[in-house]
Structures are given as C-alpha cells and as structure tokens.
Motif scaffolding. Structure first.
Motif: not given
Length: 521
Positions: A167-173
């Motif tokens: 989820d964080l990777v998809e949000r580029r976090a």
C-alpha cells in the motif's frame, strides 16, 4: 604476553594467564557472542539484555550472515531467530554508516502478522539503542498517514507486513531500490496466509546486489522455490527439526465433551489464579465468546483476534504483559509473535486444524529457559486432530482426565468440513475414490446416448417437437413428458394418444425415419 585472538574467539569463555613468574594472574572474559564475530558496538547494546549464550540457530546463522552469505534458516518459534538475523544486520549497518535518503530504507524485514512485526521492531530497537540507526515498522490496522510521515526521513531498518508495505509503495511513500538486506521471517506462515504473490512482487523491488535471509519453521515446496529464485547460493542451517518443542514444556490432554470445555477451563484457571495463561480458540467468534464467559466468571481476561483493530490488540497485549490481565484468549494470529516470558500455561481450548500450529501455540510458554505447561481439551469430534498432533511431534501426550472414544481406531484427522455423506467430521468417507452422486455425478447406467445426459436429483425434462396431435394442424409445438406410465404397465391417457391408440410422437418418429431414408437414397 598476549593471548591469540583466534583462541579467544574459538572458546568464548574465560582465559586465565600470567606473565612472568610470580606476576599477578590476569583474567580475560570473552563473551560467546563476541566469539561469533560481532562488533563491540553490538555487544555493548545487548550486554544489559541478558544475551550470554547463543542459541543453536544463532550460533549457526550469525557467522554466515556476517560473512555476507544468503541464509535459509529452519528453526521453531521461540529459538531466537530474531537475534540470529538482527544482530549481524545491525553489525553490517553500523560498519557501513550512511544516512538513508528520504523515503528509502537500507534494509527490509517482512513478517506475516502485526504482532510479530511489532515484536521484531521492539527487539531491533533494543539492539540499536545508543546508535544512530533508525528502526521503523508499518502494519495494517494503524493510521497510514502517520506511517507515511515516519518514512519521509527514511529508515535504516524497516519491519513490515507485506500488505501494508505494498500500500505504501503504491502511494510512493517508500522506495525499496536502496535496500541491500532482505529478511523473510516466518516465511511458511506468510505462505499459509496467501502472501506468496506479494513476496514475489516485493522481492523484485528490493535493490541488487543484496543479501537475503529466509527463516521458517517448515520448508514447503513453494518456500523452497522462492529461496531458489531470490537467494544466491544460500546456505541452509537447521536448529531443530519440525515438530520439536522445548524440553521444559510438559503436555497433557483432557478428553471432554465440547459442551463441558468452558467449565473445565474455569476450573483449571481457578486453581492457578496468579499465573499468566494463554488460551487458544479456533475461531474469532469463539474466542470473543469465551473471553466474555471468563470475564463473567470473575477472571481478568482479554481477547486478541482478527476482528480486533490494532489499538485493541496492543492494549490487550500490554495488559497481559504487565500482568493486569491474567488470561488472554487468542486465535492462531497470536501463535507466532507473542514473546512474553511470564506465560506459564497454554490451553488449547480448540485443537488446531493444522497440526503444526499446535507446536507454535505451545511455544508461547517455557520462554527464556523457564518451564511451562501445555494443556489440550479434546472433544470426541477432535480425536483425529489430536492424533495428527501426536504424529507430527512423534510423542504420545499424557492423558490428564477422561478417556478417548472407543471407536477412534481407523479414524483420520479432519482438515475441515466433511463430505455431505460422511456422517460427521471424522468419519471416513463412504465414497473412497468416487464423488457422491449428490454432487451431480451421472447415475449408474446413465449414458450419454444421443447427446443426452441425465443427472440425479433433477426433474424430468420436457421435450418439444413439431408434429401432429389430435385436433391440431401440422407444425404445432407439443410438450410430451417421458412415458413414465408405460414403465408402470399402465395405458396412456386418451388425451395424450393419437387416434388408433398410438402415442402422440409416433407420427413424428415415422416421419423422421422416412426423411432419413429419403436423404440416404
């Protein structure tokens, strides 16, 4: 006079030596962890934590990780796997100091459950105390915006569950291409929870070259395939065979009816009111219901399962760890990842469907060298599950009360709901090698002549054709049911027969035969 370093490392013990004759004796104490090659910074951090003698998995894995090898470690829960990969990881990061760029990590550790992630992160923070290394953890059930802000500055070590990390990777976090260390802990449980595709996706995002470590209690085929795909010439180390439990755990089983389990549990808990007890239930609903029954009976109890949010889980664990809560009712979500040394008893209120989970459950007691007791409640429906557990552990569990069912011989362990015709959870199927007819299989002797297939349990179909019927012109559509009355030896109803006593479809069949002859000619 000096003592060679290699001798100190080889023994990891106390060396006494003296210089000239009559000189005062000098004592050099070398930690066994120092003998493994760990740096002074790491040794200083773990000195107050009571790390004196390494466990077998630590003794085998730490030197390999320090040498930069990819490692596959097989060890049961509670054997010190976190220190086996955590201590050499901290050693490498301190030796190659550098501030991680924003939104990047230098090392990544994946674990299947929130509780295990939090435990690993807590241990790593104690290993890195007094060092500039930053440890962050991300799990589902917690506010994601807070985790995004924490990762903005980057992290030296990130501990995560696969779902929240993606989820964080998809949000580029967070970006994983700077990570040079990858650890997969409890890989077999991640496989059981369906994370295999997430693991493959994450492994492709992590930077290269990298050092990869995989730790698991068992080695199923998919985990072996994963290790071959993403580890480079891995070295396999094994500390304890699957099914092995701590020697200081005494096990017993009560044979009891399902309806009497709650009363027996209250009796057992009442006899040891001051102990910390962990009770395992098979379902979330069952765990919550049992917890409420215990609270109503006067016990300080809490529950932890999949329907609890992260805050509720953490409060329940904190209360149990501090002793305010004496009984914790849990599902298998807590079978791995809870490290509370004070747990004296583990009760298997429901036996697990997967026999290997029993080993992880009772591994919550007898921690840090202490003794513990594992008590199982077995109803007549669970006798097959008990025998499967005994087979995995290669032991016969001592009977504390009750007697096993007299008809248990020949039964096999149940792994879920039985078939419709099985007559019960643990009764052998009546259709060995065959599917029951109730599942839609063709009846005996029912062929597929003419493209027709008869299924058991279906109503007779109606056949439509164009033909003549008494009082109707040619080409009318007529519904004709199968001539069941003929089979019973009864004459056709006059309303369904053509003039002359012939069936209504006789003309149709006669015309079809004549048309076929004409075409053949």
């Amino acid at each position: 006079m000096s003592v060679p370093a290699r001798l100190l490392r080889a023994s990891g013990a106390v060396f006494n030596y003296s210089g000239a004759v009559g000189a005062k004796q000098k004592v050099i104490i070398v930690s066994q962890f120092e003998a493994l090659g760990l740096s002074q910074s790491v040794l200083k951090a773990i000195a107050p934590l009571g790390y004196d003698v390494p466990t077998p998995i630590q003794r085998k894995a730490i030197p390999l990780v320090l040498d930069g090898k990819d490692v596959v470690g097989l060890a049961q829960t509670g054997t010190g796997k976190t220190a086996a990969f955590g201590l050499p990881l901290v050693h490498h990061l301190l030796a190659n100091r550098g501030k991680p760029p924003a939104k990047t990590v230098r090392s990544l550790i994946l674990a299947p459950t929130r509780e295990l992630v939090n435990q690993i992160a807590e241990n790593l923070k104690s290993f890195t105390q007094g060092t500039p290394l930053r440890v962050e953890c991300v799990v589902g059930g917690s506010p994601i915006n807070r985790q995004i802000r924490a990762l903005t500055r980057g992290a030296d070590i990130l501990v995560a569950t696969p779902g929240r990390l993606l989820d964080l990777v998809e949000r580029r976090a967070v970006f994983l291409d700077q990570a040079t260390f990858l650890v997969l802990d409890e890989a077999d449980q991640m496989l059981d929870l369906g994370f295999i595709h997430s693991l493959r996706k994450i492994a492709q995002m992590v930077g290269k070259p990298r050092q990869t470590m995989l730790f698991s209690a068992t080695m199923p085929r998919q985990i072996a395939d994963l290790s071959r795909a993403y580890l480079t010439d891995p070295v396999r180390v094994e500390a304890a065979p699957p099914g092995r439990v701590a020697d200081k755990i005494s096990q017993s089983v009560h044979f009891v009816e399902k309806s009497a389990k709650a009363a027996l549990l209250k009796k057992c808990l009442g006899e040891r009111d001051g102990d910390l007890s962990l009770v395992f239930s098979r379902t979330k609903h069952g765990a919550e219901k049992l917890m409420k029954q215990l609270v109503a009976a006067g016990f300080t109890a809490a529950s932890i399962h999949g329907n609890k949010n992260q805050g509720q889980r953490e409060r329940a664990l904190k209360g149990f760890r501090t002793g305010r809560t004496r009984v914790l009712v849990a599902t298998d979500v807590a079978a791995r990842g809870i490290d509370i040394p004070g747990v004296s008893h583990v009760y298997n209120y429901d036996l697990p469907e997967v026999a290997e989970n029993y080993v992880h459950r009772i591994g919550r007691t007898a921690r840090a060298g202490a003794a513990g007791k594992a008590v199982a409640f077995c109803s007549p429906e669970e006798i097959g599950l008990l025998r499967a557990v005994e087979k995995v552990m290669s032991v016969k569990i001592e009977v504390a009360s009750g007697e096993p069912p007299a008809d248990e011989r020949g039964q096999k362990p149940s792994r879920g709901r039985g078939g419709r015709n099985s007559g019960g959870r643990n009764k052998p199927s009546q259709h060995r090698g065959k599917r029951p007819q109730s599942f839609g299989r063709k009846a005996e002797g029912a062929g597929t002549e003419g493209g027709e297939q008869r299924n058991v349990g279906k109503k007779p179909f109606k056949k439509k054709f164009r033909g003549k019927k008494a009082g109707e012109g040619a080409g009318a559509i007529t519904d004709v049911k199968p001539a069941a009355s003929q089979k019973r030896g009864k004459p056709h109803s006059p309303s369904k027969a053509a003039p002359g006593g012939k069936p209504a479809n006789a003309n149709f069949k006669k015309r079809r035969r004549s048309n076929a002859k004409r075409k053949a000619a």
